[in-house]
Design a protein around this motif. Structure first.
Motif, PDB file in Angstrom:
ATOM      1  N   ASN A 132      -3.108  -6.669   4.213  1.00 17.76           N
ATOM      2  CA  ASN A 132      -3.214  -5.873   2.998  1.00 17.76           C
ATOM      3  C   ASN A 132      -4.653  -5.788   2.505  1.00 17.76           C
ATOM      4  N   PHE A 165       5.406  -1.260   0.951  1.00 17.59           N
ATOM      5  CA  PHE A 165       4.521  -1.215   2.107  1.00 17.59           C
ATOM      6  C   PHE A 165       4.911  -0.093   3.075  1.00 17.59           C
ATOM      7  N   VAL A 211      -0.954  -0.439  -2.131  1.00 23.27           N
ATOM      8  CA  VAL A 211      -1.808  -1.427  -1.477  1.00 23.27           C
ATOM      9  C   VAL A 211      -2.534  -2.297  -2.506  1.00 23.27           C
ATOM     10  N   GLN A 239      -1.231  -6.385  -4.134  1.00 23.18           N
ATOM     11  CA  GLN A 239      -1.965  -7.625  -3.895  1.00 23.18           C
ATOM     12  C   GLN A 239      -1.668  -8.703  -4.932  1.00 23.18           C
ATOM     13  N   ALA A 267      -0.280  -1.632   7.214  1.00 31.38           N
ATOM     14  CA  ALA A 267       0.745  -1.519   6.172  1.00 31.38           C
ATOM     15  C   ALA A 267       2.140  -1.689   6.763  1.00 31.38           C
ATOM     16  N   SER A 322       2.586  -5.335   7.421  1.00 30.41           N
ATOM     17  CA  SER A 322       2.869  -6.028   6.160  1.00 30.41           C
ATOM     18  C   SER A 322       4.329  -5.860   5.785  1.00 30.41           C
TER      19      SER A 322
END
Length: 465
Positions: free
Chosen positions: A282, A342, A373, A377, A436, A439
């Motif tokens: 990420n 994601f 994105v 986090q 992505a 993730s």
């Protein structure tokens, strides 16, 4: 017999002694003014963290002009700051689980503040590079410790929301820094940005030294300053029957082993590796987009002002994503939110690079990419806080961020290399969609893991409900 999460049991000589379950007491009471003040203090530290991390980006054009150097010469300086943050995340998070969140957060804040002030006196690229690396070490100790304190003073029902709002200060600090720098640089030169970035954290550190408490769970597990625990509990829940004979409970065992090793014990190994992988992917995407979107937009024929707008929308989308995702995760769980987030991020990033994309559609997919994105986090930081118990929470969060920050270094460098190989924008953004997707897959795997240990069971059940 229960009285606001405190049970009364017979003590010696017929006296009554209270047993207080600290996490249960915090969960059973409204968020007090004392807790809000703690969140505000650590949030201010995170804001200055975001400001100072982005400081080089603000002053780079002015330094290029003042020193008569090429823009490319500042590349190693940018990398040095990120490398310092990686080191700080790994080292200072372990220290926090040994000596406490408060002293490490205070020390890191004062340290990076003094380094920022010293950077204003740099006269050569070598001096600037060295100071950015050293400053980065201090900056690397902020986010994990601020988030750990926010977690340990927040009730379970609102923990993710409050932690993500605190973490949102990082992006807010970056946006605010751009506005402040635009005013300061014409008035006092590039050095004024570093002076501001040094003075403000010192003022915040003074307030934290005066008003910010240590984690109560940490102190109970270490058997330290229980009189202060009693005092702080009284500010969270006035009238709680706490006294000199009170026994405090946090439902965790003290661990004296190496904190990093503990990340792989009690069934946490797979979750730890997955957290590292998700953070790496990420942050690779985040810094690729943040560093290259304006340049790629300008290269595609858009005006300089439009290119800046494209980069700004990424961060604005991130702020909106952070604010929106927190309450949603508190209601339905991490995995039900992050898996689709994601997946959407992968599609949005792939669309960015399509040729002849209308401007409005480009701005929309950039904002969606930022929402997914950049906004996700802080959710990953909150997720890590639930995986690890108090004794290794700062280490777990710091190492997740530290490994992730390796991705923040790799992303822009890898993108620059691919651009040098003359990849088209379409191919470049299709490649950027892959992290992505990875993730998404790793979050899905985390959702299917079964943790062991009280904290892990609590995190798993709360996140997958």
């Amino acid at each position: 017999m229960k009285i606001d999460s405190a049970s009364i049991e017979a003590g010696g000589g017929g006296a009554a002694a209270a047993t207080i379950d600290i996490p249960a007491l915090i969960d059973s009471h409204p968020v007090s003014a004392f807790q809000k003040w703690i969140l505000l203090l650590v949030g201010c530290a995170v804001v200055m963290d975001g400001f100072d991390v982005q400081a080089m980006g603000f002053v780079a054009p002015a330094i290029v002009q003042a020193w008569g150097i090429e823009k490319a010469a500042l590349g190693p300086v940018f990398g040095a700051g990120l490398l310092g943050m990686l080191v700080g995340s790994l080292v200072l998070s372990v220290c926090a689980d040994r000596i406490g969140r408060r002293p490490v957060l205070l020390g890191a804040t004062v340290f990076f503040a003094l380094c920022m002030l010293a950077t204003a006196f740099a006269h050569t690229l070598d001096q600037l590079l060295a100071m950015r690396f050293i400053t980065g070490i201090g900056l690397g100790g902020i986010m994990a410790n601020a988030s750990a304190l926010a977690s340990e003073y927040s009730p379970q029902r609102r923990r993710v929301t409050l932690m993500m709002w605190v973490s949102c200060g990082f992006t807010g600090g970056a946006v605010l820094g751009g506005l402040i720098s635009a005013v300061l640089i014409p008035w006092g030169g590039w050095q004024s940005v570093f002076v501001f970035g040094g003075v403000m954290p010192l003022l915040i550190a003074a307030l934290m030294w005066r008003y910010m408490p240590e984690s109560m769970q940490f102190l109970v597990l270490r058997g330290r300053k229980l009189d202060r625990v009693q005092q702080w509990l009284g500010r969270i829940a006035p009238g709680v029957p706490a006294g000199p004979g009170t026994r405090y409970v946090v439902h965790e065992a003290k661990q004296d082993g190496a904190p990093v090793v503990e990340l792989f014990r009690a069934g946490r190994g797979p979750a730890t590796l997955l957290l590292w992988g998700i953070n790496f992917m990420n942050l690779l995407n985040l810094f690729f987009l943040a560093n290259w979107l304006p340049t790629i937009a300008a290269g595609a024929g858009y005006s300089a002002s439009t290119a800046v707008l494209v980069g700004t929308l990424l961060q604005v989308g991130g702020v909106v994503g952070t604010v929106a995702m927190g309450p949603l995760i508190d209601r339905v769980g991490f995995y039900r939110v992050l898996v689709p987030v994601f997946a959407v991020a992968a599609v949005a990033i792939a669309v960015i690079g399509q040729p002849a994309l209308p401007l409005l559609l480009l701005l929309a997919v950039v904002a969606v990419s930022g929402f997914c994105v950049v906004g996700a986090q802080p959710a990953l930081i909150a997720l890590a806080s639930g995986v690890y118990p108090t004794t290794v929470r700062a280490t777990g969060m710091g190492w997740s961020l530290g490994i992730g920050r390796a991705g923040s270094i790799v992303g822009p460098v890898l993108a620059g290399w691919l651009i040098g190989l003359h990849w088209t924008n379409s191919a470049l953004f299709f490649a950027a969609a892959v992290p992505a997707l990875l993730s998404c897959a790793m979050v899905l795997c985390m959702g299917r893991l079964k943790f062991t240990g009280a904290t892990a069971r609590q995190a798993s059940s709360g996140a997958t409900k």
